[in-house]
Design an enzyme around this catalytic site. Structure first.
Site, PDB file in Angstrom:
ATOM      1  N   SER A   1     -48.508  -7.158  44.987  1.00 39.74           N
ATOM      2  CA  SER A   1     -47.629  -6.861  43.845  1.00 39.74           C
ATOM      3  C   SER A   1     -46.180  -6.949  44.301  1.00 39.74           C
ATOM      4  O   SER A   1     -45.893  -6.847  45.501  1.00 39.74           O
ATOM      5  CB  SER A   1     -47.896  -5.434  43.342  1.00 39.74           C
ATOM      6  OG  SER A   1     -47.204  -4.496  44.159  1.00 39.74           O
ATOM      7  N   ASP A   2     -45.281  -7.136  43.349  1.00 44.60           N
ATOM      8  CA  ASP A   2     -43.888  -6.993  43.719  1.00 44.60           C
ATOM      9  C   ASP A   2     -43.592  -5.493  43.849  1.00 44.60           C
ATOM     10  O   ASP A   2     -44.406  -4.648  43.488  1.00 44.60           O
ATOM     11  CB  ASP A   2     -42.978  -7.677  42.668  1.00 44.60           C
ATOM     12  CG  ASP A   2     -41.610  -8.008  43.238  1.00 44.60           C
ATOM     13  OD1 ASP A   2     -40.959  -8.913  42.711  1.00 44.60           O
ATOM     14  OD2 ASP A   2     -41.219  -7.368  44.242  1.00 44.60           O
TER      15      ASP A   2
END
Ligand code: GLC
Length: 721
Positions: free
Chosen positions: A265-266
């Site tokens: 994920s960011d």
């Protein structure tokens, strides 16, 4: 280790140990980190225990052989099964030697040199203990208001795909064969570069047809080149946040594209499902992202907090966790971390390789090749016998590394005045700031005018400070700040030649700069060697060859403006176009001020009439396009000859032209070369209304030229028509 050993390792792990592999935390959480080990505040805030940290699988942002070795050593002591940490960070356009920002590199059209820059960045990162870089960023962008366009290579699918492959090859190479490489992580999946209003993190909504035709190919190119990881995007895509978007991450990325690498994920993007309003609570956010196939949660702790519950409640199969863990362990294994957890971290090598002369030379060469000459009315190159005034907020400014250059430093950076001093004896160089970037005083202005009045020629070094672009750096007004435009106008009123050099992170509305300067160089953020590179161009040691990889709009009101637009049903330049009822603005042109592919040179080039080997091919035949290019000047130069194609009739609308190939040629004065392109059926394929990807029989137009506007064309047919 082999795969069965990895599989049995997963079997030996407790659920908590498995979940730990799915979490990434920043450096300060780890003992051995340079700031004396774990920070208790954020640990408590995130509800993390020491056991959590000891089981965590990867570190964000650690760098330096000493620090990474210390963290890894401590971790291996604490981790029950001795599973090594992965060290990941943002090495986007350089580690300590900073290369031009990717948008600048995009303007070089030099895929080989781009690959070289990534390889040198990987080398510096690897000896500093890095394992993975969060790059390449390949988000296609037609949005100069958006701050992160500087991190991409621009608006074109074909060019972005070429650079995506080059960067992956440079960073990653063959991880198991090549020394000094790091795994690459293509980002941000997907279509982060198309936020409404150009406002970062904002809504992205487009048809699957547009997504597949324009926005997805560069990610796919990176993965086809072997890119090991993918990072999710912050934005929603068609109503669902990318990070929890099962269609995007499972159906497309994993099932259709067969991606079996690691999906991360960011930063905090798992948590952002809450403000997006698609998760009732943290637990549901964790469930949705795990179901979407996000293997690593960056900088939040929902996987730690809720995975056991989700498994116990039967909402999540433990096998889903096992698959994610195995993907992460496989990456660690590919990097050789089980055999050597310290990999290539080495303080002696750091001293040898970091900022090595070769690295600086490549940075200087690539920066010069990335500069785009937008205007030149006999003002450049400079004559170093003249008295030259260097004025403006970027005359002596180390803020030319650009966003995502956190490993770079001011003391390493060659500023423009330093670069010019390397070429001029200092009594010929008169320097004044003239204004700040956004503010200035009358005294500054008067001092600058006084200084400039003593010179024969004026170089105005203008631009945006680096946090006026980059993440969360969106601007609605994409002109230079007023104070700088006023400075430029005043300088021009002195009646001397004025050369504007721009240091900025986006296509700007440069109308007023063009109006008041005799020459304009777009230098972007040229990196550690920026001052030398720009001086090389100013004095003609390097003949500018950059070509815009992102259109410069006439005005922000035109945005998005890009070269490969559709014709519409009422094209204003159709032969039978009405005066009024056509697709146009009443107050500005439709076209960009400077189009994709545009860039001047100190040389001039003549293109002969193009010729085709035939005007009709079957799907298994090829045709050759030829054009002679002559350097009609007294200066050797490099020209990028571009080939575009238009499909005149499609199942869906087709762009007015699309870049399909380009060739860089170096020509001595008077030299002519024949440039040849081959066209085949595969280059004519596109996504139909039913999303089938194929070509049609029909008529096409092929264009050749120095940019996407000043082109000549011929027609040809494909198939039985
Ligand atoms: C940031 C960026 C991403 C970067 C990550 C880790 O928010 O969006 O590009 O890789 O955090 O620093």
């Amino acid at each position: 280790m082999n795969d069965s050993q990895l599989t049995s390792l997963v079997k030996d792990m407790t659920l908590h140990e498995k979940v730990g592999q799915l979490v990434q935390l920043a450096t300060p959480f780890f003992k051995g980190a340079s700031d004396k080990g774990q920070i208790t505040g954020p640990m408590q805030e995130m509800g993390l225990s020491h056991e959590d940290i000891e089981n965590t699988g990867s570190v964000l942002g650690a760098s330096g052989a000493k620090e990474t070795i210390a963290i890894q050593r401590k971790h291996l002591e604490d981790n029950r099964l001795g599973i090594p940490l992965l060290f990941m960070s943002d090495i986007v356009h350089g580690f300590r030697t900073i290369f031009p920002v990717p948008l600048a590199i995009g303007c070089s059209w030099d895929l080989d040199l781009a690959e070289k820059s990534a390889a040198l960045a990987a080398k510096e990162a690897a000896v500093s203990g890095g394992h993975v870089t969060f790059a390449p960023m390949v988000d296609l962008s037609r949005e100069p208001r958006w701050g992160r366009g500087m991190e991409s290579t621009g608006e074109d699918t074909y060019l972005n795909s070429g650079f995506a492959r080059s960067f992956v090859r440079g960073f990653q190479g063959d991880l198991q064969q090549d020394a000094y490489k790091v795994a690459s992580c293509v980002k941000h999946f997907a279509a982060y570069g198309a936020p409404e209003g150009g406002r970062d993190y904002n809504t992205v909504d487009m048809s699957e047809w547009m997504l597949r035709e324009s926005y997805l190919p560069a990610y796919k190119a990176a993965l086809d080149e072997g890119c090991e990881m993918v990072m999710t995007a912050f934005n929603i895509l068609n109503g669902i946040p990318s990070t929890g978007n099962k269609w995007l991450m499972r159906n497309l990325l994993r099932d259709e594209w067969n991606f079996d690498g690691v999906l991360i994920s960011d930063w905090g993007a798992v948590k952002e499902l809450l403000p997006h309003g698609v998760a009732q609570d943290e637990k549901e956010a964790a469930l949705k992202t795990l179901r979407a196939g996000v293997d690593i949660e960056m900088m939040t702790s929902y996987y730690f907090k809720y995975t056991s519950e989700l498994v116990e409640e039967g909402l999540l199969e433990e096998s889903t966790i096992d698959e994610a863990v195995l993907r992460i362990l496989r990456l660690k294994n590919k990097l050789g971390l089980f055999e050597n957890p310290y990999r290539e971290a080495d303080e002696t090598d750091e001293k040898t390789f970091i900022l090595a002369p070769e690295h600086r030379n490549v940075a200087r060469e690539l920066a010069a090749k990335s500069v785009v000459l937008l205007k030149n009315e006999q003002a450049l190159p400079l004559n170093n016998n003249n008295n030259i005034a260097l004025v403006g907020p970027f005359a002596n400014n180390t803020d030319i590394l650009g966003p995502w250059s956190w490993g770079g430093s001011a003391e390493d950076t060659i500023t423009l005045d330093t670069g010019m001093k390397h070429r001029l004896n200092t009594d010929h160089l008169l320097i004044a700031e003239g204004s700040g970037i956004e503010t200035g005083t009358e005294q500054q202005l008067q001092e600058a005018l006084q200084t400039a009045s003593r010179a024969d020629v004026i170089v105005a070094a203008l631009g945006e400070h680096s946090d006026m672009s980059g993440e969360a750096g969106s601007r609605a007004d994409i002109r230079l700040p007023e104070i700088q435009l006023e400075l430029l106008k005043q300088l021009k009123s002195l009646g001397k030649p004025v050369i504007a050099v721009l240091f900025n992170g986006r296509p700007l509305d440069v109308r007023e700069v063009i109006e008041h300067a005799d020459a304009v160089l777009e230098a972007w953020y040229p990196g550690t060697e920026g001052g030398n590179a720009v001086a090389d161009i100013l004095f003609g040691d390097v003949n500018p060859s950059g070509k815009l990889s992102m259109s410069f709009p006439h005005s922000v009101g035109q945005v998005p403006v890009y070269y490969n637009q559709f014709n519409t049903g009422r094209p204003k330049d159709a032969p039978d176009a009405q005066i009024r009822f056509v697709s146009q603005y009443l107050d500005i042109p439709n076209e960009a001020l400077f189009p994709f592919g545009y860039g001047l040179s100190y040389s001039t080039y003549h293109y002969s009439e193009m010729s085709l080997s035939t005007d009709h091919i079957t799907p298994d035949e090829k045709l050759t396009v030829k054009v002679n290019v002559t350097n009609t000047s007294e200066t050797s130069g490099e020209e990028t000859v571009q080939l575009y194609i238009r499909d005149l009739v499609g199942d869906v609308v087709r762009p007015l032209k699309e870049l399909k190939d380009f060739k860089k040629v170096t020509l001595k004065p008077g030299e002519t070369t024949t440039v040849e392109f081959t066209i085949e059926e595969s280059q004519l394929r596109y996504y139909h209304a039913d999303l089938d990807y194929k070509s049609d029989a029909g008529e096409f137009e092929v264009f050749v030229g120095p940019n996407s506007r000043d082109i000549q064309s011929r027609k040809f047919k494909l198939g039985n028509v």
